[in-house]
Scaffold this motif. Structure first.
Motif, PDB file in Angstrom:
ATOM      1  N   UNK A  33       0.841  -1.193   0.000  1.00 42.02           N
ATOM      2  CA  UNK A  33       0.000   0.000   0.000  1.00 42.02           C
ATOM      3  C   UNK A  33       0.875   1.242   0.000  1.00 42.02           C
ATOM      4  N   UNK A  34       0.770   2.015  -1.062  1.00 46.50           N
ATOM      5  CA  UNK A  34       1.578   3.222  -1.246  1.00 46.50           C
ATOM      6  C   UNK A  34       0.938   4.420  -0.554  1.00 46.50           C
ATOM      7  N   UNK A  35      -0.392   4.519  -0.665  1.00 50.95           N
ATOM      8  CA  UNK A  35      -1.105   5.710  -0.168  1.00 50.95           C
ATOM      9  C   UNK A  35      -2.480   5.318   0.332  1.00 50.95           C
ATOM     10  N   UNK A  36      -2.930   5.957   1.405  1.00 48.71           N
ATOM     11  CA  UNK A  36      -4.280   5.738   1.913  1.00 48.71           C
ATOM     12  C   UNK A  36      -4.350   4.566   2.874  1.00 48.71           C
ATOM     13  N   UNK A  44       2.502   2.004   3.462  1.00 47.83           N
ATOM     14  CA  UNK A  44       3.738   1.328   3.794  1.00 47.83           C
ATOM     15  C   UNK A  44       3.562  -0.126   4.206  1.00 47.83           C
ATOM     16  N   UNK A  45       2.313  -0.561   4.448  1.00 54.15           N
ATOM     17  CA  UNK A  45       2.060  -1.943   4.851  1.00 54.15           C
ATOM     18  C   UNK A  45       2.051  -2.875   3.645  1.00 54.15           C
ATOM     19  N   UNK A  67      -2.082   1.225  -4.498  1.00 51.23           N
ATOM     20  CA  UNK A  67      -1.303   0.047  -4.119  1.00 51.23           C
ATOM     21  C   UNK A  67      -0.578  -0.503  -5.337  1.00 51.23           C
ATOM     22  N   UNK A  68       0.484  -1.250  -5.066  1.00 48.94           N
ATOM     23  CA  UNK A  68       1.203  -1.985  -6.103  1.00 48.94           C
ATOM     24  C   UNK A  68       1.147  -3.452  -5.710  1.00 48.94           C
ATOM     25  N   UNK A  69       0.711  -4.285  -6.651  1.00 53.78           N
ATOM     26  CA  UNK A  69       0.657  -5.721  -6.402  1.00 53.78           C
ATOM     27  C   UNK A  69       1.656  -6.433  -7.287  1.00 53.78           C
TER      28      UNK A  69
END
Length: 137
Positions: free
Chosen positions: A39-42, A63-64, A87-89
């Motif tokens: 998770x990048x943001x939010x 950051x999680x 998010x980036x997966x």
């Protein structure tokens, strides 16, 4: 691979996931890959159901990281009514595949009676669900 050809043949892939405020990524599976979500943001509510039908959930902050095991039903939901999430997966396959559970059940032509009996409801409810998921031109 068109955007990052170095992934070709490496048995990995990735996706950037944008979640507008208040939106879900509905329950789905990746039959050929595990997913590692960063998770990048939010914030995101995430979860998966294991093979004993036990639900595992967590609320992620920026950051999680969370792992969704290969083939298990999982979801993400941005419950924040105002702030988007990003998010980036990463997937453990070049072609993990995606099976959206609502679409697989209600847009593929499975008989209404089969679905009604499976969900212990009536055909009218199944028809309403199908109508809500119907492809709109």
């Amino acid at each position: 691979m068109a955007e990052f050809s170095a992934l070709n043949g490496q048995s990995v892939s990735f996706a950037v996931l944008q979640f507008p405020a208040g939106t879900p990524n509905p329950p789905h599976t990746h039959p050929r890959a595990s997913e590692l979500l960063f998770l990048v943001q939010g914030t995101l509510q995430v979860g998966f159901v294991d093979t004993t039908n036990k639900l595992f959930t967590q609320t992620l902050q920026s950051g999680d990281i969370f792992v969704f095991p290969k083939g298990l039903v999982h979801f993400q939901y941005n419950a924040d009514p105002q702030v988007p999430a990003l998010a980036i997966s990463a997937f453990g396959s070049a072609n993990g595949g995606t099976v959206l559970i609502p679409n697989a059940l209600f847009t593929t032509g499975i008989d209404n009676n089969v679905l009604a009996k499976s969900f212990k409801t009536d055909v009218a409810t199944i028809q309403a669900l199908k109508a809500g998921l119907a492809h709109k031109p």
